[in-house]
Design an enzyme around this catalytic site. Structure first.
Site, mmCIF file in Angstrom:
data_model
loop_
_atom_site.group_PDB
_atom_site.id
_atom_site.type_symbol
_atom_site.label_atom_id
_atom_site.label_comp_id
_atom_site.label_asym_id
_atom_site.label_seq_id
_atom_site.Cartn_x
_atom_site.Cartn_y
_atom_site.Cartn_z
ATOM 1 N N TYR B 13 0.828 -1.212 0.000
ATOM 2 C CA TYR B 13 0.000 0.000 0.000
ATOM 3 C C TYR B 13 0.864 1.266 0.000
ATOM 4 O O TYR B 13 0.649 2.186 -0.772
ATOM 5 C CB TYR B 13 -0.912 0.027 1.227
ATOM 6 N N LYS B 38 9.238 -8.109 -5.109
ATOM 7 C CA LYS B 38 9.475 -9.550 -5.228
ATOM 8 C C LYS B 38 8.585 -10.176 -6.303
ATOM 9 O O LYS B 38 9.013 -10.992 -7.093
ATOM 10 C CB LYS B 38 9.109 -10.154 -3.880
ATOM 11 N N GLU B 169 -10.773 -11.326 11.922
ATOM 12 C CA GLU B 169 -11.290 -11.286 10.543
ATOM 13 C C GLU B 169 -11.201 -12.657 9.884
ATOM 14 O O GLU B 169 -12.106 -13.068 9.160
ATOM 15 C CB GLU B 169 -10.519 -10.248 9.722
ATOM 16 N N ASP B 300 4.820 -0.728 7.014
ATOM 17 C CA ASP B 300 5.077 -1.618 8.154
ATOM 18 C C ASP B 300 6.398 -1.396 8.864
ATOM 19 O O ASP B 300 6.546 -1.773 10.018
ATOM 20 C CB ASP B 300 4.994 -3.070 7.686
#
Lengths: 404, 404
Positions: B13, B38, B169, B300
């Site tokens: 993102y 990747k 979830e 992240d």
């Protein structure tokens, strides 16, 4: 006078044909018809290679037994353990039933000829359960390959033991499915290997050599490697061991091994004390078991010699359904105390071996066919089985029409 | 004067948002933009729980990177091994590239906190590859159960470690998927067990307690068993070992264990010598790595403290995309020799936690929502990410509209 009870064991091609013909022929008061089957559905054994490869959903290869039987037939879902011929009883896992007439239409079992490790490490295309397990296992191999850091390419190798009908038909589906799987799992097709390993010196023994050549070269072009005249000596968690020459052996590492080289009759046959060869009873001309006036054998457990070549007819859906028709007629006669039982003669309408979605080889009405024509014929053969047992509505629901 | 090279590592993102904004903001002659990833596709990390449960095909959660970048961006498909900050180079598996400005948007790694066996025996919902492996593994467990003679019911048990966002979830999807699987594999739903095992004393820490209660009781009704305040001590081939009271342990046998309780930043961060906490760099206000005027961190691997509660913001798609926008603006300024870099402030638009296809809980614009409304909101959140990166055409292709 009490009406006789006819018990039919097994809802395969033979058993279901017997029952559906009986429910038409006999009146409600003439006999009680009982059908016993392990599952509440019938499956198309001859389509299992497709479900196993994942080219056809497993729900497409089965239908509820209730959808083809009527109120004259009592259905019992149970497994058969033994037939007690001396007191005319069938022992089930959850009970027992008495019969006046019995039809044994139990399915075959995989025959591994004592080859070590096959039972533990090889799959067999036997039923809906094993078919979806093969499909899911192959998928997991591909998924695992995609996630592992140190790639084990042997995972992507699929060995099919046996170049008979089932083996070749399964390879035909695999050859179509593997490129799809490669796309699905982001894997280079060149890394996948498909082997056909056969002990006998030929592919599809009994088939016309020209058609066999056609099949082999077609499958080879799609990536299948044939190892003919190569007996499997054993299976391990890593693959198979095959003979190489007289004394040596060779290992073929493979993530998936499918054994498609042997079936035998049902072991209930031996458990019940019938005289049999690998679970198959050499039946009388009227399809009864020798020495048992009240017991008919249909399908995989019935052994009939093809006099022309002095070898048994292979157990096919075609022969099982023809036997079922004769057995239904003969049972109707027995119930009505008629004694002129019919004799079974196999009428070979031809054989088509599928090579995947849009190719096949076969001999139909004495003519050799290949390619799209043969593939169309194959689908018509498949639809015919549905028609014979369940009528047009079953063909509409489960038939194969995605052709030409 | 040579134009500067901007290298963006990772097409998640944050990375993709940076690149797509940059390609709009900068002219062809202002900078060379290089994107390294990747895979040749981007995947929706926030949808992986669906692909893992098998409720959404994995191809629905990814799209080709080429479909959202234009000719200004050079794409390199490779894996990043290390950043050599002293000579402004990135070492790839198959080469190296020099940069003038670098954006590190590499994805997270699973954090197992040294718990024995988790790496070997538990799955993690990390990427498309692991998602389809989880899906295929669960299916094979169900398929195997159907074929085995001595039924091992533990096969049908699924343990989810972690009651955070991902765990809940995933359980929401599982609760919908398992009844389908039972039908598909002819298995009694009562035999399947779904556990949520969480070391912390609460489900969804930080969420409104009323919404948490709603979620827990909804999932319990669908068959999920919660074991809260229960640390996992280890994983084995047979399942997991959990603490029971102070000193005792208990085994939960399970065919599938999914670890969804911890992520850390990318290990390339440490390998490159950055000062970091579990692979996450506490970034400056303008999103640069402290001491590195030419390196931005997005997503992240970026650590930003939420001053209100003095804890780091959790790494979400929402925050990563907002960071990407600011980084693109700041890079544009640097390329144009402007010095007034923007400061990043997180604007929380709300959080919705899915509970499966048609239910969810969340807080949106300060209002609590549950049920179909929340589920609709969730899908809009998902579509918004597509819109921001790939525009309306990507939403049309990959969006979620099967609602209301």
């Amino acid at each position: 006078m009490k009406k006789p009870t006819i018990v039919v064991l097994g809802a395969g091609y033979g058993g279901l044909m017997t029952v559906t013909r009986l429910q038409k022929a006999l009146g409600q008061n003439e006999a009680e018809i009982v059908l016993v089957n392990k599952n509440d559905y019938h499956y198309e054994t001859t389509w299992l290679h497709e479900a196993s490869a994942g080219t056809l959903h497993h729900d497409r290869v089965r239908y509820p037994i209730k959808s083809v039987i009527n109120s004259k037939v009592k259905f019992i879902q149970d497994s058969v353990l033994e037939v007690k011929t001396e007191n005319k009883k069938v022992i089930l896992e959850n009970g027992e039933i008495s019969y006046d007439y019995l039809v044994i239409g139990l399915g075959p079992e995989s025959e591994t000829f004592g080859i070590q490790g096959l039972k533990e490490y090889a799959f067999s295309i036997s039923n809906v359960n094993t078919a979806r397990k093969i499909r899911d296992h192959i998928q997991l191999q591909f998924a695992t390959y995609s996630t592992e850091v140190e790639k084990n390419e042997d995972r992507l190798t699929i060995v099919v033991g046996g170049a008979g009908f089932t083996g070749i038909e399964f390879l035909g589906e695999l050859a179509n499915r593997v490129p799809e799987l490669c796309k699905e799992y982001d894997i280079d097709f060149q890394k996948v290997r498909m082997y056909c390993v056969e002990a006998a010196p030929a592919v599809l023994p009994g088939f016309d050599p020209e058609l066999v050549d056609y099949a082999v070269s077609y499958l080879e072009k799609k990536g299948v490697e044939f190892k003919i005249g190569t007996p499997i000596k054993g299976a391990t968690p890593e693959g198979i061991i095959v003979a190489k020459g007289e004394d040596e052996v060779e290992e073929i590492k493979a993530g998936t091994v499918v054994w498609a080289a042997g079936v035998r009759g049902n072991s209930v046959i031996e458990a019940s004390g019938f005289e049999a060869m690998r679970g198959r009873i050499k039946v009388d001309l009227d399809m009864r078991a020798p020495g048992h006036d009240d017991i008919f054998i249909v399908g995989d457990c019935a052994l009939i010699i093809n006099e022309e070549i002095n070898r048994p007819y292979p157990p096919t859906a075609q022969i099982a359904m023809q036997q079922g028709e004769v057995i239904a007629k003969n049972l109707t006669k027995l119930v009505r105390n008629e004694s002129d039982l019919e004799t079974f003669t196999f009428e070979n309408k031809g054989t088509v071996c599928s090579l995947g979605e849009d190719n096949a080889i076969g001999v139909v009405f004495g003519k050799k066919v290949t390619g799209k024509t043969a593939s169309f014929m194959k689908k018509m053969v498949d639809n015919r089985a549905l028609l014979m047992i369940g009528g047009a509505s079953l063909v509409a629901k489960k038939g194969k029409f995605n052709v030409l």
